[in-house]
Design a protein around this motif. Structure first.
Motif, PDB file in Angstrom:
ATOM      1  N   VAL A 123     -42.143   8.080  54.105  1.00  7.24           N
ATOM      2  CA  VAL A 123     -40.705   7.749  54.129  1.00  7.24           C
ATOM      3  C   VAL A 123     -40.487   7.810  52.525  1.00  7.24           C
ATOM      4  O   VAL A 123     -39.315   8.142  52.330  1.00  7.24           O
ATOM      5  N   GLY A 124     -41.433   7.545  51.748  1.00 10.28           N
ATOM      6  CA  GLY A 124     -41.172   7.857  50.172  1.00 10.28           C
ATOM      7  C   GLY A 124     -40.672   9.071  49.721  1.00 10.28           C
ATOM      8  O   GLY A 124     -39.873   9.481  48.992  1.00 10.28           O
ATOM      9  N   GLU A 125     -41.433   9.847  50.492  1.00 13.94           N
ATOM     10  CA  GLU A 125     -41.106  11.405  50.437  1.00 13.94           C
ATOM     11  C   GLU A 125     -39.675  11.705  50.556  1.00 13.94           C
ATOM     12  O   GLU A 125     -38.986  12.532  50.091  1.00 13.94           O
ATOM     13  N   VAL A 126     -39.388  11.505  51.908  1.00 11.39           N
ATOM     14  CA  VAL A 126     -38.033  11.713  52.338  1.00 11.39           C
ATOM     15  C   VAL A 126     -36.911  10.951  51.532  1.00 11.39           C
ATOM     16  O   VAL A 126     -35.776  11.917  51.112  1.00 11.39           O
ATOM     17  N   ALA A 127     -37.252   9.626  51.264  1.00  8.94           N
ATOM     18  CA  ALA A 127     -36.350   8.882  50.266  1.00  8.94           C
ATOM     19  C   ALA A 127     -36.221   9.728  48.999  1.00  8.94           C
ATOM     20  O   ALA A 127     -34.902   9.647  48.570  1.00  8.94           O
ATOM     21  N   GLY A 128     -37.262   9.785  48.583  1.00 14.31           N
ATOM     22  CA  GLY A 128     -37.345  10.514  47.186  1.00 14.31           C
ATOM     23  C   GLY A 128     -36.607  12.008  46.996  1.00 14.31           C
ATOM     24  O   GLY A 128     -36.111  12.076  45.943  1.00 14.31           O
ATOM     25  N   SER A 129     -36.387  12.623  48.032  1.00 13.38           N
ATOM     26  CA  SER A 129     -35.922  13.862  48.043  1.00 13.38           C
ATOM     27  C   SER A 129     -34.182  13.790  47.792  1.00 13.38           C
ATOM     28  O   SER A 129     -33.585  14.723  47.539  1.00 13.38           O
ATOM     29  N   LEU A 130     -33.931  12.294  48.336  1.00 11.85           N
ATOM     30  CA  LEU A 130     -32.433  12.314  48.416  1.00 11.85           C
ATOM     31  C   LEU A 130     -31.907  11.506  47.054  1.00 11.85           C
ATOM     32  O   LEU A 130     -30.604  11.388  46.952  1.00 11.85           O
ATOM     33  N   LEU A 131     -32.897  10.814  46.323  1.00 15.77           N
ATOM     34  CA  LEU A 131     -32.451   9.833  45.305  1.00 15.77           C
ATOM     35  C   LEU A 131     -32.821  10.537  43.965  1.00 15.77           C
ATOM     36  O   LEU A 131     -33.742  11.317  43.851  1.00 15.77           O
ATOM     37  N   GLN A 132     -32.189  10.152  42.716  1.00 15.61           N
ATOM     38  CA  GLN A 132     -32.698  10.516  41.445  1.00 15.61           C
ATOM     39  C   GLN A 132     -34.004   9.882  41.075  1.00 15.61           C
ATOM     40  O   GLN A 132     -34.299   9.015  41.343  1.00 15.61           O
ATOM     41  N   ASP A 133     -34.813  10.775  40.316  1.00 20.69           N
ATOM     42  CA  ASP A 133     -36.147  10.356  39.700  1.00 20.69           C
ATOM     43  C   ASP A 133     -35.965   9.007  38.923  1.00 20.69           C
ATOM     44  O   ASP A 133     -34.899   8.431  38.623  1.00 20.69           O
ATOM     45  N   ASP A 134     -36.883   8.142  39.206  1.00 21.25           N
ATOM     46  CA  ASP A 134     -36.944   6.770  38.480  1.00 21.25           C
ATOM     47  C   ASP A 134     -36.063   5.871  39.187  1.00 21.25           C
ATOM     48  O   ASP A 134     -36.048   4.483  38.635  1.00 21.25           O
ATOM     49  N   THR A 135     -35.669   5.929  40.389  1.00 26.33           N
ATOM     50  CA  THR A 135     -34.839   5.007  41.099  1.00 26.33           C
ATOM     51  C   THR A 135     -35.834   4.426  41.966  1.00 26.33           C
ATOM     52  O   THR A 135     -36.844   4.779  42.570  1.00 26.33           O
ATOM     53  N   VAL A 136     -35.805   2.985  41.958  1.00 28.24           N
ATOM     54  CA  VAL A 136     -36.369   2.191  42.619  1.00 28.24           C
ATOM     55  C   VAL A 136     -35.822   2.046  44.124  1.00 28.24           C
ATOM     56  O   VAL A 136     -34.905   1.818  44.499  1.00 28.24           O
ATOM     57  N   PHE A 137     -36.778   2.685  45.318  1.00 30.38           N
ATOM     58  CA  PHE A 137     -36.159   2.821  46.579  1.00 30.38           C
ATOM     59  C   PHE A 137     -36.573   1.304  47.613  1.00 30.38           C
ATOM     60  O   PHE A 137     -36.284   1.312  48.519  1.00 30.38           O
ATOM     61  N   ALA A 138     -37.688   0.755  46.854  1.00 34.22           N
ATOM     62  CA  ALA A 138     -38.121  -0.561  47.615  1.00 34.22           C
ATOM     63  C   ALA A 138     -39.125  -1.248  46.861  1.00 34.22           C
ATOM     64  O   ALA A 138     -39.602  -0.708  45.669  1.00 34.22           O
ATOM     65  N   TYR A 139     -39.333  -2.409  47.228  1.00 39.27           N
ATOM     66  CA  TYR A 139     -40.551  -3.402  46.626  1.00 39.27           C
ATOM     67  C   TYR A 139     -41.488  -3.592  47.586  1.00 39.27           C
ATOM     68  O   TYR A 139     -41.397  -3.836  48.779  1.00 39.27           O
ATOM     69  N   MET A 140     -42.767  -3.794  47.109  1.00 40.40           N
ATOM     70  CA  MET A 140     -43.747  -4.137  47.710  1.00 40.40           C
ATOM     71  C   MET A 140     -44.041  -5.631  47.138  1.00 40.40           C
ATOM     72  O   MET A 140     -44.188  -5.877  45.970  1.00 40.40           O
ATOM     73  N   GLN A 141     -44.316  -6.589  48.057  1.00 37.13           N
ATOM     74  CA  GLN A 141     -44.617  -7.880  47.695  1.00 37.13           C
ATOM     75  C   GLN A 141     -45.807  -8.530  48.402  1.00 37.13           C
ATOM     76  O   GLN A 141     -46.040  -8.475  49.801  1.00 37.13           O
TER      77      GLN A 141
END
Length: 480
Positions: free
Chosen positions: A250-268
């Motif tokens: 899902v990180g690859e898919v989300a990354g293809s739609l978003l600009q570089d250096d964008t935070v798409f989620a956080y792990m806690q």
């Protein structure tokens, strides 16, 4: 066009996996404190083990006692996503996310204690061997199936690539038994399907993701490259019924739609420490830069969970697209899977994941920007039955048929499973309209034709209400 994913059938080449989001590595906790606890409690476990082995009136294998203890430790956590997997279960779990499986490529179901072929996959070993819908599996490699569960039957059918399987089947249309040999093969499993759509001169890509598996990122790249090459100016991403999968996918898919250096989620982690998941240029795939600027509409429903929600949460919080459908499932935990010395695995929730705005969606889900209800025939579980019902009978199969008949436009006054006069008239009218032997009973021929009609209904894009709303919205975006 996306087919409904609400099946109750067991697919021999695919094992059901539930709702999940899986880390790619394994984490370790406090080894010292864990070791102290284990050293203090081991004598008690050993004591109970010895008592059971020596004095229990019901003999039980020692390995099963150990597995029972392991399951108990996972169960007491009270987290439905933390569990112990036996060696066989662990293998099935890994295979469920792999890009291919070894099997015969047929859907089967259990009906009235019998194991029935629903349909062989086109081009599969099952189809090549001559298996047909409604064939009843009587024996596998000469062994009768009495008393076995569906999972047991699936285990017997699966095996090594290239190995042969002999099956005795009963074919009701011929009223005879047949002996067939099937050669097990690798069955590719696609997680992405795509179609170029055009509405009033505007082209856009429709891409459905059934889960986020090993090959999803590669399939996503091929699909999006093709859509862009064919002139798509926007994307409709369909994650309805997608239960999740690997975080990296899902990180690859989300990354293809978003600009570089964008935070798409956080792990806690368990200590509350946050780690941002940031879009970085893919090391493996070079996605078309047009994806980062292309209008996006995402379709989701209550079956969209976990990894699917990572994508929808990022799209919503970052205002990268518009979400249509229903509130998503609401699973905000991530599991680590650790191999154990007995070949099994402990799957444990070790992290929460949060949206870019640091929202934990667990138990809440991601809201749709535009709520759209789906036609009922798309949300109905398609079942398979070989029993016969007539007026005056009462059964859940009858209630199921009543709902489908009503969805297809037939007048049925009740849907509680009682075969009343209105149901008999609807069944008669359906059989006449679809050239099934004229009668007022529900039998195999009736249920087969009913399933065919519902399948045809679902394949017609005009009946997919949520998709039609998305299509209208995309057209608005492209023409405003």
């Amino acid at each position: 066009m996306r087919r409904s994913r609400f099946f109750v059938f067991a697919i021999l080449a695919i094992m059901a996996t539930g709702v999940f989001l899986i880390l790619d590595g394994c984490s370790s906790g406090d080894g010292k404190s864990a070791g102290k606890v284990m050293s203090e409690t081991f004598p008690v476990i050993d004591e109970a083990y010895s008592i059971i082995k020596e004095k229990a009136v019901y003999p039980i294998d020692g390995d099963r006692l150990v597995e029972g203890a392991l399951r108990g430790m996972a169960d007491v956590i009270g987290d439905p996503y933390s569990t112990y997997l036996s060696e066989e279960e662990a293998v099935s779990h890994r295979e469920s996310l792999a890009g291919e499986r070894v099997g015969i490529g047929a859907e089967i179901t259990r009906s009235s204690g019998r194991y029935i072929i629903v349909s062989p996959i086109k081009g599969s070993p099952a189809e090549k061997a001559g298996l047909q819908p409604y064939d009843e599996i009587v024996r596998i490699n000469g062994e009768a199936l009495g008393g076995l569960t569906l999972q047991d039957v699936v285990k017997k059918i699966r095996g090594k690539e290239g190995s042969a399987l002999s099956m005795t089947i009963y074919r009701p249309d011929l009223n005879k038994h047949l002996e067939l040999k099937v050669l097990r093969e690798v069955i590719p499993v696609k997680t992405v399907s795509a179609e170029l759509m055009e509405v009033r001169g505007e082209k856009f890509g429709y891409i459905a993701l059934t889960m986020f598996g090993d090959e999803t990122a590669e399939e996503w790249k091929k699909a999006t490259d093709k859509m862009i090459a064919e002139g798509a100016r926007a994307l409709v991403i369909d994650v309805r019924g997608n239960p999740g999968g690997y975080l990296r996918a899902v990180g690859e898919v989300a990354g293809s739609l978003l600009q570089d250096d964008t935070v798409f989620a956080y792990m806690q982690n368990a200590k509350g420490e946050l780690t941002p998941l940031v879009v970085e240029p893919s090391e493996k795939f070079k996605f078309d830069e047009k994806l980062k600027k292309m209008p996006v509409v995402l379709l989701q429903d209550k079956g969209s969970a976990s990894a699917s929600e990572v994508l929808s949460g990022a799209i919503k919080d970052l205002r990268r697209g518009f979400i249509i459908g229903q509130k998503s499932f609401g699973k905000g935990t991530v599991q680590d899977t650790t191999e154990l010395s007995n070949g099994g695995e402990m799957k444990l929730s070790t992290h929460k994941w949060l949206t870019p705005k640091e929202t934990w969606i667990h138990g809440k889900g991601v809201d749709a920007d535009l709520v759209s209800e789906q036609a009922k025939l798309f949300t109905e579980h398609i079942r398979f039955t070989t029993d016969v019902y007539k007026a005056g009978d009462y059964h859940d199969d009858i209630a199921y048929a009543q709902r489908l008949l009503a969805g297809l436009g037939y007048s049925v006054q009740r849907d509680d499973g009682y075969f009343d006069e209105s149901t008999a008239l609807a069944v008669h009218d359906f059989r006449v309209a679809n050239k099934v032997e004229i009668d007022s009973i529900m039998d195999r021929k009736f249920f087969t034709k009913l399933r065919e009609k519902v399948d045809a209904y679902r394949k017609d894009q005009a009946n997919d209400k949520q998709l039609q709303v998305a299509v209208g919205y995309v057209h608005h975006l492209l023409t405003e």
